[in-house]
Design a protein around this motif. Structure first.
Motif, short mmCIF file in Angstrom:
data_model
loop_
_atom_site.label_atom_id
_atom_site.label_comp_id
_atom_site.label_asym_id
_atom_site.label_seq_id
_atom_site.Cartn_x
_atom_site.Cartn_y
_atom_site.Cartn_z
N ASP A 296 22.77 -52.23 82.66
CA ASP A 296 22.91 -53.62 82.73
C ASP A 296 24.47 -53.87 82.92
O ASP A 296 24.63 -55.28 83.37
N TRP A 297 25.41 -53.17 82.22
CA TRP A 297 26.95 -53.73 82.57
C TRP A 297 27.14 -53.77 83.93
O TRP A 297 27.99 -54.36 84.27
N ARG A 298 26.55 -52.61 84.62
CA ARG A 298 27.22 -52.30 85.95
C ARG A 298 26.60 -53.53 86.73
O ARG A 298 27.31 -53.85 87.89
N ARG A 299 25.40 -54.23 86.52
CA ARG A 299 25.11 -55.37 87.28
C ARG A 299 25.92 -56.49 87.05
O ARG A 299 25.86 -57.51 87.94
N GLU A 300 26.69 -56.61 86.19
CA GLU A 300 27.79 -57.45 85.81
C GLU A 300 29.26 -57.24 86.24
O GLU A 300 30.10 -58.34 86.38
N MET A 301 29.47 -55.95 86.91
CA MET A 301 30.64 -55.45 87.39
C MET A 301 30.96 -56.21 88.60
O MET A 301 30.23 -56.57 89.28
N THR A 302 32.17 -56.09 88.90
CA THR A 302 32.51 -56.62 90.36
C THR A 302 32.67 -55.27 91.34
O THR A 302 32.46 -54.06 90.55
N PRO A 303 32.58 -55.17 92.55
CA PRO A 303 32.22 -53.99 93.31
C PRO A 303 33.51 -53.00 93.06
O PRO A 303 33.08 -51.58 92.99
N GLU A 304 34.61 -53.51 92.55
CA GLU A 304 35.73 -52.49 92.30
C GLU A 304 35.56 -51.58 90.91
O GLU A 304 35.59 -50.56 90.85
#
Length: 496
Positions: A19-27
């Motif tokens: 779920d955290w990765r869905r909130e991350m920027t591409p970088e």
């Protein structure tokens, strides 16, 4: 949540990272791929210092916050019903967080997203002023349904469970609803043996759903389990791993060992002797299942409720819990109360009886964060007052000795003064000691929740009348408003 056991669980960590990765920027998603290489402790301690600062605020700072909360309550905390202004229960929506579910839940660690106005249904009268949503937003729907008692509703993203803004427990509609539950519980008291006999027979049913329903109702009756709830172990969420069967243990031929985490994530461990029929049903249920499988796989919340209500119109798991806790409270009050006791001892007896009822209602809670600190402060008061009492008794002894054979009334007056001071200190010390006993004995029992939500309040009110205990020592002002109907109709000879 770094100090939480769940954060060490593989499922929790996997779900959190997903779920955290869905909130991350591409970088960020390129950089952050391994949770074990992430260090959150700087944020953790920042948050901890912020929480700790709340306990060290000055009186003036606390007053500013209290005034702000009061203004919020005045604006959002009331509704009008039939031209009467009444309190709303809780008008705040739960903020975003990490889902921990119950025990090793398959979805633990997932992100509970922020609820937006677009998620919320408002329920009010057609002629009412519709609350304004925050700027740039709109409500999901505005509904005018006077057949329900909720004022707002939304669905959380993980379990798909609906949450509600409800009326305050002291409101008239809620009072009427509670009264109906207590009356049903009293009616159940007349038929409970017959109903128990029926669900025992149903445990042999050839229809698996009925057999499971009857077995589940046995544990609702015996342990105070609920039918179904996201936040606590219930009949619909019990897993095979939560129970262990023993054919012979502790002198009992058939024993079931329950071991699970409550909604406050404290361990609930219980050994319950059961009948042979219940034991065999459980044996059959777990025979071909894995540890993580549902124990009652043929039951849903709705089908279990249908089975329970088929035994008596209006019967629910809550009515069963109300009945059992009421019986337990009344029985314990009769055994523990003594008219000749002082007020503090009577209140101790009430708390102990309430704790016995809480055990029947399965009302457990975790220690509050400041429990140890609070107890340390209370014991410090007891130690200080004990020293004062020793000093007062010494002064009384000296004054008594000087007054002997002395015609001067000065020393006789001094003896009276010292004796009065000694008695006051003895009374205060007794109250503090009883308070410490109550806190320690009830540290993992939700006594306040128990007092106002489960046993019939007429039992408590009648006990107060009989024992000459002021009702305000049991119920606060809002609770006395909630139970106004019970206060008006209860006599000292009331029996459940």
């Amino acid at each position: 949540m770094l100090d939480h056991e769940s954060t060490n669980c593989e499922v929790f960590r996997k779900n959190f990272l997903t779920d955290w990765r869905r909130e991350m920027t591409p970088e960020e998603s390129i950089l952050i791929t391994d949770l074990n290489k992430c260090d959150f402790f700087e944020l953790f301690y920042l948050n901890k210092r912020r929480v700790d600062a709340q306990y060290t605020m000055s009186k003036e700072e606390k007053q500013v916050i209290a005034e702000a909360n009061k203004m919020l309550t005045e604006e959002y905390g009331y509704y009008t019903l039939n031209q009467h202004r009444e309190r709303i229960g809780n008008f705040r929506i739960e903020p975003p967080g990490l889902f921990h579910g119950q025990g090793e839940h398959a979805k633990e660690g997932m992100l509970k997203r922020r609820i937006q106005p677009e998620d919320v249904i408002i329920n009010c009268s057609k002629q009412a002023r519709i609350p304004e949503p925050p700027a740039g937003h709109r409500w999901k729907e505005v509904r005018h349904d006077n057949t329900v008692t909720w004022l707002a509703s939304w669905t959380e993203n993980i379990q798909g469970v609906s949450s509600y803004i409800m009326l305050n427990g002291s409101s008239q509609p809620q009072g009427e609803k509670d009264w109906e539950t207590y009356e049903l519980a009293q009616r159940l008291h007349s038929y409970v043996d017959q109903i128990r006999s029926q669900y025992y027979q149903d445990m042999d049913s050839t229809e698996m759903a009925i057999r499971q329903g009857a077995t589940a109702l046995y544990f609702i009756d015996k342990l105070g389990l609920s039918v179904g709830c996201e936040k606590e172990v219930s009949c619909s969420s019990l897993r095979v791993k939560n129970i262990t069967l023993h054919k012979d243990r502790d002198g009992n031929k058939y024993m079931v060992e329950f071991d699970y985490l409550t909604k406050d994530l404290i361990r609930s461990y219980n050994k319950v002797p059961v009948t042979q029929r219940v034991y065999k049903n459980l044996e059959n249920l777990i025979e071909t299942k894995e540890a993580g499988d549902k124990l009652f796989d043929q039951l849903t919340t709705s089908t279990l409720n249908e089975y329970i209500s088929s035994l008596m119109p209006g019967l629910t798991a809550k009515v069963f819990r109300t009945h059992n806790t009421s019986v337990a409270l009344q029985k314990s009050l009769r055994e523990l109360s003594c008219m000749s006791d002082d007020l503090s001892a009577k209140l101790l007896a009430y708390n102990r009886a309430n704790r016995e009822a809480a055990v029947h209602g399965n009302r457990q809670q975790a220690d509050t964060k400041d429990f140890e600190q609070s107890m340390a402060g209370l014991h410090a008061k007891i130690d200080s007052m004990t020293q004062e009492l020793v000093q007062a008794k010494t002064e009384l002894t000296v004054a008594t000795w000087k007054a002997k054979g002395c015609p001067d009334s000065k020393w006789h007056d001094e003896v009276k003064k010292k004796r009065k001071a000694t008695r006051q200190l003895e009374d205060q010390l007794l109250k503090l000691n009883i308070q410490a006993i109550c806190r320690e004995e009830g540290r993992q029992i939700a006594l306040s929740t128990m007092t106002i939500n489960y046993p019939d309040p007429r039992i408590t009110i009648a006990w107060c009348m009989n024992m000459n205990v002021p009702l305000e020592r049991i119920y606060n002002e809002s609770q006395r408003v909630k139970f106004a109907w019970a206060i008006d109709m209860t006599k000292a000879d009331f029996e459940f």
